[in-house]
Design a protein around this motif. Structure first.
Motif, mmCIF file in Angstrom:
data_model
loop_
_atom_site.group_PDB
_atom_site.id
_atom_site.type_symbol
_atom_site.label_atom_id
_atom_site.label_comp_id
_atom_site.label_asym_id
_atom_site.label_seq_id
_atom_site.Cartn_x
_atom_site.Cartn_y
_atom_site.Cartn_z
ATOM 1 N N SER A 24 39.655 -12.241 -0.677
ATOM 2 C CA SER A 24 38.871 -11.153 -0.134
ATOM 3 C C SER A 24 37.581 -11.679 0.461
ATOM 4 N N SER A 25 36.987 -10.919 1.418
ATOM 5 C CA SER A 25 35.702 -11.297 1.990
ATOM 6 C C SER A 25 34.542 -10.803 1.141
ATOM 7 N N LYS A 26 34.833 -10.050 0.111
ATOM 8 C CA LYS A 26 33.736 -9.500 -0.682
ATOM 9 C C LYS A 26 33.004 -10.589 -1.431
ATOM 10 N N VAL A 37 28.959 -12.541 4.995
ATOM 11 C CA VAL A 37 29.610 -13.832 5.168
ATOM 12 C C VAL A 37 29.240 -14.365 6.547
ATOM 13 N N ALA A 68 30.012 -9.306 7.816
ATOM 14 C CA ALA A 68 29.902 -10.680 8.294
ATOM 15 C C ALA A 68 28.871 -10.754 9.407
ATOM 16 N N PHE A 232 38.861 -20.456 5.227
ATOM 17 C CA PHE A 232 38.166 -19.235 5.642
ATOM 18 C C PHE A 232 39.152 -18.085 5.783
ATOM 19 N N GLN A 235 40.199 -16.805 2.394
ATOM 20 C CA GLN A 235 39.150 -16.097 1.662
ATOM 21 C C GLN A 235 38.713 -14.814 2.365
ATOM 22 N N HIS A 236 38.802 -14.798 3.687
ATOM 23 C CA HIS A 236 38.263 -13.675 4.462
ATOM 24 C C HIS A 236 39.278 -13.180 5.504
ATOM 25 N N ASP A 238 40.152 -10.192 6.323
ATOM 26 C CA ASP A 238 39.711 -9.035 7.103
ATOM 27 C C ASP A 238 38.758 -9.445 8.217
ATOM 28 N N ILE A 239 37.935 -10.467 7.971
ATOM 29 C CA ILE A 239 37.039 -10.961 9.012
ATOM 30 C C ILE A 239 37.846 -11.645 10.112
ATOM 31 N N THR A 240 38.837 -12.416 9.711
ATOM 32 C CA THR A 240 39.705 -13.079 10.694
ATOM 33 C C THR A 240 40.394 -12.046 11.573
#
Length: 336
Positions: A24-26, A37, A68, A232, A235-236, A238-240
């Motif tokens: 998760s990005s949290k 982030v 982010a 990355f 871990q993230h 949703d950002i990707t």
């Protein structure tokens, strides 16, 4: 010493929560707030979707929706150095070509490819000077051609030679960085230059040059690709996904109105395009593809590039690109 069942259960629960956090990005800031982030991307310069997003704040807003923010690191350019920075953990995202990516994937990479744009239909190919006696690929025999090693330039030249039944050693490859090639080509130290639109536009506009052959005539499978650092993306996700969607939507707008994405910060100086260069850039922009997920059809064409590189001994063996492809459609998206 034996742990009691309650203690073992508590430890297992803690481990489960820790592992879940890795996907998760949290991140929790002091006070319980969600921490931002930082996303490291090469500076886009004066043109393109990211340049406009940097100026008008739309990229900041898109990333803020997934908690982010962007940090511009270095500058956009050839993929080979960017791949090294991804592997070293100095970048999170980078743009390149599948040709350069295949050579970078030949060693154990720390990144995955998550999106691609169709091969450039008009802006890549082999340049010669106007009035050159070279009027066909056959005329390159015995001549010097500037290429970037292992990337688009070398691929286009070798593809041209193979398509025309010419042995690779019958043409002298002059290995230069793309930014070194323009003055060498302009001064006549090489007879031709295999390159792509980022560098071809100025040569077409200012150096009295034309394409001997463009990518489609050579059967190019040279997709543009976006790469993300593997850790990355893990871990993230949703950002990707959010960055992919921003780039895709930006490509749609840029194709409809290319001029709006040129000279974003300045219309003067070496970073600006004006006059004939601007006209060519707008024309190329209208014909560009749009960033899309990597499906099996695209992956098969990546395989063709990898097989060709192995056959041409650019790589020691055929690189298996499939393990390093990321299906962006399967990542979670949207704000939290």
């Amino acid at each position: 010493m034996n742990l009691s069942r309650p203690l073992l259960a508590a430890a297992a629960a803690l481990l489960t929560l820790s592992l879940a956090a890795c996907g998760s990005s949290k991140a929790t800031a002091p006070g319980g707030a969600t921490a931002e982030v930082t996303v490291r991307i090469p500076d886009p310069g004066n043109s393109g979707v990211l340049a406009l997003g940097k100026k008008d704040g739309s990229l900041d807003r898109a990333l803020a929706a997934v908690h982010a923010k962007v940090a511009w690191t270095g500058s956009a350019g050839p993929f080979a150095p960017a791949a090294q920075e991804l592997n070293a953990g100095q970048l999170d995202f980078a743009l390149g070509s599948i040709t350069s990516a295949v050579t970078a994937l030949a060693t154990k990479p720390s990144f995955k490819l998550f999106a691609a744009t169709d091969p450039d239909p008009v802006g890549e190919g082999i340049l010669v000077k106007d009035g050159s006696p070279i009027t066909s690929i056959q005329d390159l025999v015995g001549k010097k051609v500037a290429v970037n090693q292992g990337g688009t330039g070398e691929y286009l030249l070798l593809q041209a030679l193979a398509k025309n039944g010419i042995a690779a050693d019958q043409v002298q490859r002059v290995y230069l960085r793309p930014d070194q090639s323009a003055p060498v080509f302009s001064s006549g130290q090489v007879d031709a230059w295999a390159t792509w639109s980022s560098y071809a536009v100025a040569a077409l506009a200012d150096s009295g040059a034309h394409f001997l052959a463009t990518g489609p005539a050579l059967g190019s499978d040279n997709y543009s690709v976006w790469a993300v650092r593997t850790v990355f993306a893990d871990q993230h996700p949703d950002i990707t996904k959010a960055l992919y969607q921003y780039l895709h939507d930006g490509d749609v707008r840029a194709k409809a109105d290319p001029a709006a994405f040129l000279n974003v910060f300045t219309d003067a100086g070496p970073l600006a395009v004006n006059g004939r260069s601007k006209q060519i850039s707008v024309d190329f922009g209208r014909q560009n593809g749009v960033l899309s997920p990597i499906d099996d059809t695209v992956a098969a064409r990546f395989d063709k590039v990898a097989a060709f590189y192995a056959a041409q001994k650019i790589t020691k063996s055929q690189v298996d690109v499939r393990p390093d492809l990321l299906d962006i459609t399967k990542l979670p998206g949207g704000s939290r």
